[in-house]
Scaffold this active site. Sequence first.
Site, PDB file in Angstrom:
ATOM      1  N   ARG A 155      34.767  30.299  92.421  1.00  0.00           N
ATOM      2  CA  ARG A 155      34.330  29.054  91.796  1.00  0.00           C
ATOM      3  C   ARG A 155      35.504  28.094  91.835  1.00  0.00           C
ATOM      4  NH1 ARG A 155      38.234  29.125  89.099  1.00  0.00           N
ATOM      5  NH2 ARG A 155      37.471  27.381  87.881  1.00  0.00           N
ATOM      6  N   GLY A 156      35.217  26.840  91.485  1.00  0.00           N
ATOM      7  CA  GLY A 156      36.200  25.780  91.661  1.00  0.00           C
ATOM      8  C   GLY A 156      35.892  25.046  92.952  1.00  0.00           C
ATOM      9  N   ALA A 157      35.742  23.733  92.861  1.00  0.00           N
ATOM     10  CA  ALA A 157      35.224  22.957  93.990  1.00  0.00           C
ATOM     11  C   ALA A 157      36.008  23.162  95.293  1.00  0.00           C
ATOM     12  CB  ALA A 157      35.174  21.476  93.625  1.00  0.00           C
ATOM     13  N   GLN A 216      36.284  30.345  81.444  1.00  0.00           N
ATOM     14  CA  GLN A 216      37.241  30.272  82.550  1.00  0.00           C
ATOM     15  C   GLN A 216      38.664  30.034  82.061  1.00  0.00           C
ATOM     16  OE1 GLN A 216      34.318  28.620  82.374  1.00  0.00           O
ATOM     17  NE2 GLN A 216      33.484  28.128  84.400  1.00  0.00           N
ATOM     18  N   ASP A 269      34.989  18.361  90.010  1.00  0.00           N
ATOM     19  CA  ASP A 269      34.067  18.883  91.009  1.00  0.00           C
ATOM     20  C   ASP A 269      33.449  17.770  91.851  1.00  0.00           C
ATOM     21  OD1 ASP A 269      33.181  22.040  90.563  1.00  0.00           O
ATOM     22  OD2 ASP A 269      34.185  21.113  88.855  1.00  0.00           O
TER      23      ASP A 269
END
Length: 351
Positions: free
Chosen positions: A54-56, A201, A242
Amino acid sequence: MSDLPINPTPDDAVRWHEGRLYLLDQRLLPERAEFVGYDQAAEVAHAIRTMVVRGAPAIGVTAAYGVVLAGHAAYKLAGADWKQAIGDDLERLAAARPTAVNLFWALQRMRRLIAHLEHGDPTEALLAEAIRIHEEDCAASRRIGELGAALIEGPTEVITHCNAGALATGGYGTALGVIRSAYAQGKIIRVYADETRPWLQGARLTAWELMQDGIPVSLQADCAAASLMATGRIGWVIVGADRIAANGDVANKIGTYGLAILARYHGVKVMVAAPTSTIDLTLASGQGIPIEEREPTEVLNCGGRRVAPEGCEVRNPVFDVTPAVLVDAIVTERGVIESPNPARLRALMSD
């Protein structure tokens, strides 16, 4: 446990090794640091959707490697007609997450390459482009770290929300890249990491990353930020993004908007650290950014135990949009935009 012959670290969250893609499974951190290996693009799309990664920026890098697997499989299946056979896998990857624009940016870049390739085996060319995307993202994070650190007058303490570290990028991190660089220069003396409900997170990932680096970190409940700002010790709120609209509105993890409002009231500056691949000039404002909603169980449960009554309805948006007027600086690898507005973003992107 995978057969990848390296010890998992935040900067190795996405790895290509001997024809396979390996992802550090972020659902298991901090209890276990384990890689999962992938051979098919459909598996990579599922990994993105289920938050193995995850994480753009990291999603974009992962999707690029997913296209490599898709191209290899399409050529094995269809030979010279691989361009027709690859379409379904590209669509699966594009549908994995709706908000992170880096996903679509990376896929579009791979699609442009595909359009110019001949009918032979595309694997080598696709892999070379995916590696370039990965290396460029790492370099961008380090440049963002340098430029962001230059804005900070230390020593001070900062708040960060969610995880925008090496785990969320190709390496080094955006918001945590700024923090890493500023800490090395003696400008940051402590980081307060919001736990980031409901997926935690901040608690599971950001605290782990900062502790791995030996950077002093204190974990706090999201609702504790206001009382901390009131002490006068906080110089900056530093977050990732994002998607950033053409007017400077920023979509980031849910809770960022409220944190920015608190910061404005307390005279604390807000820095958004993100690569230019996160900027979406096709959207005039944040009102056009699609906001993903995830499973109700993420809110209904905590630590594997149900905490809400049966039949309780849930609202679970993953992101919110912070208006540009609440952002003091957007830091990209191309430069810094202070008091962001449409003209300044257009100038940066056309440079």
